[in-house]
Motif scaffolding. Structure first.
Motif, PDB file in Angstrom:
ATOM      1  N   LEU A 124     127.876  40.610  41.426  1.00 33.02           N
ATOM      2  CA  LEU A 124     126.547  40.702  42.844  1.00 33.02           C
ATOM      3  C   LEU A 124     127.148  42.194  43.060  1.00 33.02           C
ATOM      4  N   VAL A 125     128.448  42.185  43.273  1.00 30.92           N
ATOM      5  CA  VAL A 125     128.920  43.500  43.655  1.00 30.92           C
ATOM      6  C   VAL A 125     129.050  44.495  42.480  1.00 30.92           C
ATOM      7  N   GLU A 126     129.455  44.453  41.359  1.00 35.15           N
ATOM      8  CA  GLU A 126     129.343  45.259  40.289  1.00 35.15           C
ATOM      9  C   GLU A 126     127.684  45.770  40.199  1.00 35.15           C
ATOM     10  N   VAL A 127     127.335  44.549  39.978  1.00 35.55           N
ATOM     11  CA  VAL A 127     125.655  45.227  39.939  1.00 35.55           C
ATOM     12  C   VAL A 127     125.455  46.149  41.202  1.00 35.55           C
ATOM     13  N   MET A 128     125.812  45.541  42.402  1.00 36.15           N
ATOM     14  CA  MET A 128     124.850  46.835  43.437  1.00 36.15           C
ATOM     15  C   MET A 128     125.863  48.046  43.288  1.00 36.15           C
ATOM     16  N   SER A 139     120.159  54.834  45.337  1.00 29.96           N
ATOM     17  CA  SER A 139     121.742  55.800  45.556  1.00 29.96           C
ATOM     18  C   SER A 139     121.040  56.384  46.919  1.00 29.96           C
ATOM     19  N   ARG A 140     119.823  57.187  47.530  1.00 26.88           N
ATOM     20  CA  ARG A 140     119.680  57.487  48.068  1.00 26.88           C
ATOM     21  C   ARG A 140     119.311  56.716  49.886  1.00 26.88           C
ATOM     22  N   GLN A 141     119.773  55.754  50.003  1.00 28.48           N
ATOM     23  CA  GLN A 141     118.948  54.751  50.809  1.00 28.48           C
ATOM     24  C   GLN A 141     121.033  55.323  52.376  1.00 28.48           C
ATOM     25  N   THR A 142     119.997  54.568  52.666  1.00 25.91           N
ATOM     26  CA  THR A 142     121.353  55.076  54.440  1.00 25.91           C
ATOM     27  C   THR A 142     120.881  53.467  54.957  1.00 25.91           C
ATOM     28  N   HIS A 143     121.875  53.539  56.412  1.00 26.93           N
ATOM     29  CA  HIS A 143     121.814  52.344  56.382  1.00 26.93           C
ATOM     30  C   HIS A 143     120.246  52.030  57.681  1.00 26.93           C
ATOM     31  N   GLU A 144     120.918  52.893  58.452  1.00 29.63           N
ATOM     32  CA  GLU A 144     119.303  53.241  59.106  1.00 29.63           C
ATOM     33  C   GLU A 144     117.670  52.496  58.651  1.00 29.63           C
ATOM     34  N   GLY A 145     118.064  53.452  57.188  1.00 32.15           N
ATOM     35  CA  GLY A 145     116.569  53.229  56.952  1.00 32.15           C
ATOM     36  C   GLY A 145     116.840  51.939  56.094  1.00 32.15           C
ATOM     37  N   LEU A 146     117.632  51.515  56.093  1.00 33.20           N
ATOM     38  CA  LEU A 146     117.778  49.636  55.259  1.00 33.20           C
ATOM     39  C   LEU A 146     117.545  48.972  56.884  1.00 33.20           C
ATOM     40  N   ALA A 147     118.107  49.687  57.903  1.00 34.50           N
ATOM     41  CA  ALA A 147     117.910  48.013  59.035  1.00 34.50           C
ATOM     42  C   ALA A 147     116.741  47.265  59.103  1.00 34.50           C
ATOM     43  N   LYS A 148     115.420  47.526  58.736  1.00 32.03           N
ATOM     44  CA  LYS A 148     114.584  47.016  59.125  1.00 32.03           C
ATOM     45  C   LYS A 148     113.793  45.926  57.979  1.00 32.03           C
ATOM     46  N   TYR A 149     115.277  46.087  56.108  1.00 36.34           N
ATOM     47  CA  TYR A 149     114.497  45.429  55.696  1.00 36.34           C
ATOM     48  C   TYR A 149     115.950  44.272  55.704  1.00 36.34           C
ATOM     49  N   GLY A 150     116.586  44.143  56.897  1.00 38.67           N
ATOM     50  CA  GLY A 150     117.679  43.041  57.325  1.00 38.67           C
ATOM     51  C   GLY A 150     117.078  42.306  58.284  1.00 38.67           C
ATOM     52  N   ILE A 151     115.941  43.076  59.157  1.00 35.13           N
ATOM     53  CA  ILE A 151     115.590  41.877  60.215  1.00 35.13           C
ATOM     54  C   ILE A 151     114.024  41.552  59.791  1.00 35.13           C
ATOM     55  N   ALA A 184     127.745  47.541  52.561  1.00 31.32           N
ATOM     56  CA  ALA A 184     129.086  47.408  52.271  1.00 31.32           C
ATOM     57  C   ALA A 184     129.163  48.637  51.057  1.00 31.32           C
ATOM     58  N   ARG A 185     127.945  48.762  49.687  1.00 31.40           N
ATOM     59  CA  ARG A 185     128.734  49.415  49.001  1.00 31.40           C
ATOM     60  C   ARG A 185     128.511  51.038  50.355  1.00 31.40           C
ATOM     61  N   ILE A 186     126.910  51.212  50.290  1.00 30.08           N
ATOM     62  CA  ILE A 186     126.868  52.243  51.090  1.00 30.08           C
ATOM     63  C   ILE A 186     128.386  53.144  52.645  1.00 30.08           C
ATOM     64  N   ALA A 187     128.608  51.884  53.144  1.00 37.99           N
ATOM     65  CA  ALA A 187     129.321  52.126  53.854  1.00 37.99           C
ATOM     66  C   ALA A 187     130.913  52.781  52.733  1.00 37.99           C
ATOM     67  N   GLN A 188     131.375  52.581  51.574  1.00 35.25           N
ATOM     68  CA  GLN A 188     132.332  52.958  50.108  1.00 35.25           C
ATOM     69  C   GLN A 188     132.287  54.443  50.321  1.00 35.25           C
ATOM     70  N   GLU A 189     131.205  55.275  51.099  1.00 32.29           N
ATOM     71  CA  GLU A 189     131.497  56.786  50.488  1.00 32.29           C
ATOM     72  C   GLU A 189     130.989  57.284  51.347  1.00 32.29           C
ATOM     73  N   HIS A 190     131.508  56.731  52.858  1.00 32.18           N
ATOM     74  CA  HIS A 190     131.653  57.145  54.235  1.00 32.18           C
ATOM     75  C   HIS A 190     132.891  58.272  53.930  1.00 32.18           C
TER      76      HIS A 190
END
Length: 322
Positions: A124-128, A139-151, A184-190
């Motif tokens: 899963l980590v490799e595919v992500m 590739s363009r998603q952000t934490h903020e943009g994905l928040a609604k999907y988590g809910i 977590a993958r997005i967070a790697q790019e901070h």
């Protein structure tokens, strides 16, 4: 040895999730004892380690007939599995065995390494990681943009649990897990404070160990109540909160918020009167506090009642509750 002795074919498999060269003792013993070792993939990750250990490997992809012939005289031929390319070989051997016209060698599947529990998480980590790099949307998603999907995914998981649908539960758990890995993958790019999925996992592992001293330490707990006491005490030491309300997210559903606040008040031994006021909000607050005191999840209770109401509506519409 008699030339008509059919011999032995060994198909050696190894998990790609385990470091190459980390093979079982039966695998190494068979590799060294085999008369021939074959591998169709010149880039197989195990090859450098086998050669370093003194195992001669022939790069070849024999047909089933050739392999059976190579085993004549009681010889052992080991084939290092190379993925999908082995399907034609195994199908050919199965056809030969089914014909009954050929004295077949013994066929053995030898696992050289096994996946540990949780190994597919590596996939899963490799595919992500690849999706994040190559997918125009991901590739363009952000934490903020994905928040609604988590809910949304969390609510769909709860629905699957309440429906008792095992297939749906498995799928929704995967969707929730995807949100964790994606963030977590997005967070790697901070640029200033990056962290990875390993950091996320490491944090929760440390927390679980710390909050279960009765499992990983010297303390004892023999009842769920004692476990809860350990958890709350350890959590209080960690957080050092100024108020029992610290850490309670106000954005959660209203009934859940009311129940959480009531739980914090009760666990802290505080005597806090409900706010005086008129209107449905105060009535709902009182009901949620009462439910929490009785050990009832008000959100779950309301959803259950809502399901009954939904079925009644469908029945009235002539759907028979379906």
């Amino acid at each position: 040895m008699n030339a008509d002795t059919p011999g032995r074919i060994v198909l050696l498999t190894a998990s790609h999730r385990v470091a190459p060269g980390l093979l079982s003792w039966p695998a190494w013993r068979t590799l060294h004892a085999a008369d021939r070792v074959l591998c169709a993939d010149a880039d197989h990750p195990q090859l450098p380690y086998l050669r370093e250990a003194g195992v001669t490997v022939e790069i070849a992809a024999p047909a089933a007939e050739d392999l059976v012939e190579a085993c004549a005289g009681g010889r052992t031929v080991l084939v290092l599995a190379s993925g999908e390319g082995d399907r034609a070989l195994t199908d050919g051997l199965a056809r030969m065995a089914g014909s009954g016209r050929v004295a077949m060698p013994d066929l053995e599947l030898l696992p050289g390494s096994y996946d540990l529990p949780g190994a597919r998480l590596l996939d899963l980590v490799e595919v992500m990681d690849r999706i994040r790099r190559e997918c125009p949307w991901s590739s363009r998603q952000t934490h903020e943009g994905l928040a609604k999907y988590g809910i949304e995914e969390a609510y769909e998981l709860v629905e699957a649990i309440e429906d008792g649908d095992r297939d749906e539960l498995r799928e929704e758990l995967g969707d929730v897990l995807l949100q964790v890995v994606f963030h977590a993958r997005i967070a790697q790019e901070h640029e200033e404070e990056p962290f990875s999925v390993d950091d996320v996992a490491g944090t929760i592992v440390e927390k679980l160990i710390r909050r279960h001293p009765h499992v990983f330490g010297e303390e004892r707990a023999e009842t769920p109540e004692e476990v809860r006491e350990h958890w709350l005490r350890t959590k209080a030491d960690e957080k050092q909160r100024d108020s029992v309300t610290d850490g309670v997210p106000l954005g959660q559903p209203g009934l859940a918020l009311a129940a959480k606040l009531a739980s914090r008040v009760r666990n802290a031994g505080l005597d806090v009167a409900l706010p005086a006021g008129e209107g449905i909000g105060y009535e709902l607050l009182a009901l949620a506090v009462r439910a929490e005191a009785a050990g009832v999840d008000p959100e779950a209770a309301l959803r259950a009642a809502g399901r009954v109401y939904r079925d009644a509506i469908r029945a009235a519409e002539g759907h028979g509750g379906q």
